[in-house]
Enzyme design. Structure first.
Site, PDB file in Angstrom:
ATOM      1  N   PHE A 122     -74.706 -53.236  70.058  1.00 43.32           N
ATOM      2  CA  PHE A 122     -74.723 -54.363  70.996  1.00 43.32           C
ATOM      3  C   PHE A 122     -74.207 -53.846  72.337  1.00 43.32           C
ATOM      4  O   PHE A 122     -73.014 -53.560  72.483  1.00 43.32           O
ATOM      5  CB  PHE A 122     -73.812 -55.459  70.428  1.00 43.32           C
ATOM      6  CG  PHE A 122     -73.697 -56.712  71.259  1.00 43.32           C
ATOM      7  CD1 PHE A 122     -74.542 -57.791  71.026  1.00 43.32           C
ATOM      8  CD2 PHE A 122     -72.732 -56.831  72.240  1.00 43.32           C
ATOM      9  CE1 PHE A 122     -74.426 -58.961  71.780  1.00 43.32           C
ATOM     10  CE2 PHE A 122     -72.607 -58.002  72.994  1.00 43.32           C
ATOM     11  CZ  PHE A 122     -73.449 -59.060  72.763  1.00 43.32           C
ATOM     12  N   LEU A 124     -73.419 -54.436  75.983  1.00 43.15           N
ATOM     13  CA  LEU A 124     -73.220 -55.329  77.122  1.00 43.15           C
ATOM     14  C   LEU A 124     -72.335 -54.674  78.189  1.00 43.15           C
ATOM     15  O   LEU A 124     -72.667 -54.665  79.380  1.00 43.15           O
ATOM     16  CB  LEU A 124     -72.581 -56.653  76.629  1.00 43.15           C
ATOM     17  CG  LEU A 124     -72.290 -57.715  77.680  1.00 43.15           C
ATOM     18  CD1 LEU A 124     -73.579 -58.208  78.345  1.00 43.15           C
ATOM     19  CD2 LEU A 124     -71.566 -58.920  77.052  1.00 43.15           C
ATOM     20  N   GLN A 336     -41.469 -48.066  62.985  1.00 40.27           N
ATOM     21  CA  GLN A 336     -40.034 -47.906  63.239  1.00 40.27           C
ATOM     22  C   GLN A 336     -39.261 -47.792  61.920  1.00 40.27           C
ATOM     23  O   GLN A 336     -38.392 -46.935  61.769  1.00 40.27           O
ATOM     24  CB  GLN A 336     -39.529 -49.108  64.060  1.00 40.27           C
ATOM     25  CG  GLN A 336     -38.098 -48.975  64.540  1.00 40.27           C
ATOM     26  CD  GLN A 336     -37.953 -47.878  65.589  1.00 40.27           C
ATOM     27  OE1 GLN A 336     -38.929 -47.423  66.165  1.00 40.27           O
ATOM     28  NE2 GLN A 336     -36.729 -47.429  65.795  1.00 40.27           N
ATOM     29  N   GLY A 339     -39.343 -44.586  59.959  1.00 39.22           N
ATOM     30  CA  GLY A 339     -38.676 -43.438  60.569  1.00 39.22           C
ATOM     31  C   GLY A 339     -39.702 -42.390  60.981  1.00 39.22           C
ATOM     32  O   GLY A 339     -40.863 -42.711  61.275  1.00 39.22           O
ATOM     33  N   GLU A 363     -63.560 -57.907  72.308  1.00 36.93           N
ATOM     34  CA  GLU A 363     -63.831 -59.324  72.005  1.00 36.93           C
ATOM     35  C   GLU A 363     -62.926 -60.229  72.834  1.00 36.93           C
ATOM     36  O   GLU A 363     -62.411 -61.233  72.341  1.00 36.93           O
ATOM     37  CB  GLU A 363     -63.661 -59.632  70.500  1.00 36.93           C
ATOM     38  CG  GLU A 363     -64.595 -58.916  69.574  1.00 36.93           C
ATOM     39  CD  GLU A 363     -66.069 -59.262  69.805  1.00 36.93           C
ATOM     40  OE1 GLU A 363     -66.365 -60.203  70.559  1.00 36.93           O
ATOM     41  OE2 GLU A 363     -66.921 -58.552  69.236  1.00 36.93           O
ATOM     42  N   GLY A 364     -62.727 -59.863  74.073  1.00 33.75           N
ATOM     43  CA  GLY A 364     -61.878 -60.640  74.980  1.00 33.75           C
ATOM     44  C   GLY A 364     -60.450 -60.126  74.924  1.00 33.75           C
ATOM     45  O   GLY A 364     -59.800 -60.184  73.873  1.00 33.75           O
TER      46      GLY A 364
HETATM   47  C1  LIG Z   1     -62.870 -50.367  70.335  1.00 31.41           C
HETATM   48  C2  LIG Z   1     -63.790 -51.048  71.309  1.00 31.41           C
HETATM   49  C3  LIG Z   1     -65.080 -51.390  70.906  1.00 31.41           C
HETATM   50  C4  LIG Z   1     -65.949 -51.971  71.816  1.00 31.41           C
HETATM   51  N1  LIG Z   1     -67.239 -52.245  71.432  1.00 31.41           N
HETATM   52  C5  LIG Z   1     -68.107 -52.787  72.339  1.00 31.41           C
HETATM   53  C6  LIG Z   1     -69.473 -53.037  71.976  1.00 31.41           C
HETATM   54  O1  LIG Z   1     -69.909 -52.782  70.846  1.00 31.41           O
HETATM   55  N2  LIG Z   1     -70.302 -53.552  72.924  1.00 31.41           N
HETATM   56  C7  LIG Z   1     -69.880 -53.857  74.180  1.00 31.41           C
HETATM   57  O2  LIG Z   1     -70.676 -54.339  74.967  1.00 31.41           O
HETATM   58  N3  LIG Z   1     -68.598 -53.626  74.553  1.00 31.41           N
HETATM   59  C8  LIG Z   1     -67.701 -53.097  73.668  1.00 31.41           C
HETATM   60  N4  LIG Z   1     -66.405 -52.837  74.033  1.00 31.41           N
HETATM   61  C9  LIG Z   1     -65.980 -53.136  75.400  1.00 31.41           C
HETATM   62  C10 LIG Z   1     -65.062 -54.334  75.497  1.00 31.41           C
HETATM   63  O3  LIG Z   1     -65.812 -55.520  75.309  1.00 31.41           O
HETATM   64  C11 LIG Z   1     -64.378 -54.270  76.873  1.00 31.41           C
HETATM   65  O4  LIG Z   1     -63.510 -53.157  76.849  1.00 31.41           O
HETATM   66  C12 LIG Z   1     -63.617 -55.543  77.185  1.00 31.41           C
HETATM   67  O5  LIG Z   1     -64.513 -56.598  77.434  1.00 31.41           O
HETATM   68  C13 LIG Z   1     -62.727 -55.371  78.414  1.00 31.41           C
HETATM   69  O6  LIG Z   1     -63.473 -54.891  79.488  1.00 31.41           O
HETATM   70  P1  LIG Z   1     -62.970 -53.610  80.312  1.00 31.41           P
HETATM   71  O7  LIG Z   1     -62.625 -52.545  79.351  1.00 31.41           O
HETATM   72  O8  LIG Z   1     -63.966 -53.329  81.374  1.00 31.41           O
HETATM   73  O9  LIG Z   1     -61.610 -54.094  81.003  1.00 31.41           O
HETATM   74  P2  LIG Z   1     -61.468 -55.011  82.334  1.00 31.41           P
HETATM   75  O10 LIG Z   1     -62.468 -56.108  82.339  1.00 31.41           O
HETATM   76  O11 LIG Z   1     -61.429 -54.071  83.492  1.00 31.41           O
HETATM   77  O12 LIG Z   1     -60.055 -55.616  82.108  1.00 31.41           O
HETATM   78  C14 LIG Z   1     -58.879 -54.786  82.116  1.00 31.41           C
HETATM   79  C15 LIG Z   1     -57.684 -55.642  81.803  1.00 31.41           C
HETATM   80  O13 LIG Z   1     -57.496 -56.559  82.872  1.00 31.41           O
HETATM   81  C16 LIG Z   1     -56.888 -57.729  82.374  1.00 31.41           C
HETATM   82  N5  LIG Z   1     -57.705 -58.878  82.819  1.00 31.41           N
HETATM   83  C17 LIG Z   1     -59.072 -58.934  82.883  1.00 31.41           C
HETATM   84  N6  LIG Z   1     -59.458 -60.139  83.335  1.00 31.41           N
HETATM   85  C18 LIG Z   1     -58.323 -60.865  83.552  1.00 31.41           C
HETATM   86  C19 LIG Z   1     -58.033 -62.189  84.008  1.00 31.41           C
HETATM   87  N7  LIG Z   1     -59.035 -63.041  84.331  1.00 31.41           N
HETATM   88  N8  LIG Z   1     -56.749 -62.594  84.096  1.00 31.41           N
HETATM   89  C20 LIG Z   1     -55.746 -61.754  83.764  1.00 31.41           C
HETATM   90  N9  LIG Z   1     -55.942 -60.492  83.320  1.00 31.41           N
HETATM   91  C21 LIG Z   1     -57.208 -60.055  83.209  1.00 31.41           C
HETATM   92  C22 LIG Z   1     -56.817 -57.582  80.850  1.00 31.41           C
HETATM   93  O14 LIG Z   1     -55.542 -57.123  80.477  1.00 31.41           O
HETATM   94  C23 LIG Z   1     -57.825 -56.519  80.565  1.00 31.41           C
HETATM   95  O15 LIG Z   1     -57.548 -55.823  79.376  1.00 31.41           O
HETATM   96  C24 LIG Z   1     -65.514 -52.254  73.138  1.00 31.41           C
HETATM   97  C25 LIG Z   1     -64.224 -51.920  73.524  1.00 31.41           C
HETATM   98  C26 LIG Z   1     -63.365 -51.323  72.628  1.00 31.41           C
HETATM   99  C27 LIG Z   1     -61.977 -50.954  73.084  1.00 31.41           C
END
Ligand SMILES: Cc1cc2nc3c(=O)[nH]c(=O)nc-3n(C[C@H](O)[C@H](O)[C@H](O)COP(=O)(O)OP(=O)(O)OC[C@H]3O[C@@H](n4cnc5c(N)ncnc54)[C@H](O)[C@@H]3O)c2cc1C
Length: 379
Positions: A122, A124, A336, A339, A363-364
């Site tokens: 998937f 996105l 923790q 140990g 997932e958000g």
């Molecule tokens: C293990 C893993 C598997 C994944 N698998 C998929 C996949 O199969 N398909 C896919 O499409 N994507 C996938 N992703 C991507 C994932 O959906 C994104 O990493 C996630 O949506 C966050 O986007 P970003 O990494 O660009 O962080 P950003 O959008 O840059 O956000 C960084 C941080 O900013 C903060 N933040 C963001 N918005 C706000 C707000 N409005 N208010 C306050 N704080 C905020 C949060 O702390 C956030 O973690 C995966 C990610 C991981 C780590």
């Protein structure tokens, strides 16, 4: 928690727990070391999961799934949290967006995915569009018989091994997420598609990959849903995916708690079992309260959906936030109390400490869920 689980689901819970212990746990350590699951092993594990009727447990009966209510689905997913992410994939849960396959797409993608014969990723997220997916910039332009894709995606689960990737691209730069994003199946081997596995902290043996599309031709037959409906499709099943993460984290928290209790009973320090010290007992008690609270929120949300609740976004966000934050704290406490042994790579605690971290991002992110909870409260 057994009183919450209807008797007809207890047997299902036992079946998954047995499958995890008997067939998946024996491979966990080797997969961690190799950061790889042998494809033949995964095929065989999937075959066993299919034979037990567990594979694609999130899918309805009309496409070959078991048609389970949501409470049953979270109970299955919770048990899968008792093993590493990579091996939990043996009991696959194809993306529900595949249910929007039309015509021969059902035979090409949906049904093979439900049978465990194909992996569909998937795609996105992009470098400039994660939490705010409306900002994706990968594009698809019309050409004779199809579309030409250009752009880049990253962090895409299983894109390294996927037979096909559902790629979201802008088809109308004015409408964008309001009718200007379309979903495409981009098959492995499509000219112009390049996929590179990415290095990461945990989830060893479970690949995340980045990919580029350089004038990739995709035929009309590979458009998923209607042109312009891609963003709607991407968001349609997000609630379910988030609840699944909550359930997974409840399972992770439970295994960590079980490992911690066993250690506290066995480890002798200063003439006592470690678990006899009050400071340690308080840590354990607080961790157990957080675990049960997250489990109740998760089960309750599933029951609300099963009972026909219309808008559960706030409730799902509460469950996802509580469960992912709980699992992270549980992993910290477990490490923790173990140990130095907790820091060593021989223990599942060290694996979980790395693995739980991702769930507060994917997932958000936690902050996005706090926003949703506040929005739902004030609606
Ligand atoms: C293990 C893993 C598997 C994944 N698998 C998929 C996949 O199969 N398909 C896919 O499409 N994507 C996938 N992703 C991507 C994932 O959906 C994104 O990493 C996630 O949506 C966050 O986007 P970003 O990494 O660009 O962080 P950003 O959008 O840059 O956000 C960084 C941080 O900013 C903060 N933040 C963001 N918005 C706000 C707000 N409005 N208010 C306050 N704080 C905020 C949060 O702390 C956030 O973690 C995966 C990610 C991981 C780590």
């Amino acid at each position: 928690m057994e009183w919450l689980i209807p008797p007809e689901l207890t047997e299902l819970q036992r079946t998954v727990a047995h499958f995890v212990r008997r067939y998946l746990h024996p491979h966990e350590r080797a997969v961690e070391i190799a950061d790889h699951v042998d494809p033949d092993l995964m095929r065989e594990l999937k075959r066993q999961a299919v034979a037990l009727g567990l594979f694609a447990f999130n899918m309805p009966e009309e496409v070959g799934g078991p048609g389970l209510p949501y409470l049953a689905q979270v109970i299955v997913r919770e048990q899968l949290g008792h093993v590493s992410m990579a091996l939990s994939e043996a009991v696959g849960r194809p993306a529900k967006i595949l249910l929007d396959c039309q015509g021969d797409q059902r035979d090409r993608y949906l049904l093979p995915a439900v049978r465990g014969e194909q992996v569909i990723a998937f795609g996105l997220t992009e470098p400039n569009a994660g939490s705010d997916a409306t900002r994706i910039s990968s594009s698809a332009a019309r050409t004779a018989g199809g579309w030409v894709l250009n752009g880049r995606k990253h962090y895409i689960s299983h894109a390294d091994i996927a037979d096909s990737i559902i790629v979201f691209a802008v088809t109308d730069a004015v409408k964008r997420h309001k009718g200007g994003i379309t979903a495409f199946f981009v098959d492995r081997g499509t000219p112009g598609l390049e996929i590179r596995r990415q290095q990461k902290m945990g989830w060893r043996g479970y690949g995340l990959a980045e990919m580029t599309f350089d004038d990739c031709f995709v035929p009309d037959a590979n458009v998923l849903g209607d042109v312009g409906d891609g963003f709607k499709l991407a968001m349609k099943n997000i609630t379910e995916a988030r609840l699944g993460v909550a359930a997974h984290c409840v399972g992770m928290g439970q295994r960590l708690l079980d490992l911690t209790i066993a250690h506290l009973k066995n480890r002798q320090l200063f003439g006592n079992a470690l678990g006899e010290f009050q400071g340690v007992q308080w840590m354990l008690a607080d961790a157990a309260v957080a675990l049960e609270s997250a489990r109740l929120l998760t089960y309750q949300t599933a029951m609300l959906i099963d009972n026909g609740a219309k808008d559960v976004r706030g409730q799902v966000s509460m469950a996802k936030l509580a469960a992912t934050e709980m699992a992270a704290k549980m992993a910290d406490i477990a490490l923790q109390l173990q140990g130095g042994g907790g820091y060593m790579s021989e223990t599942a605690v060290e694996m979980y400490y790395r693995d739980v971290r991702a769930f507060r991002l994917g997932e958000g992110a936690s902050e996005i869920h706090r926003n949703q909870i506040a929005r739902s409260l004030m609606a």
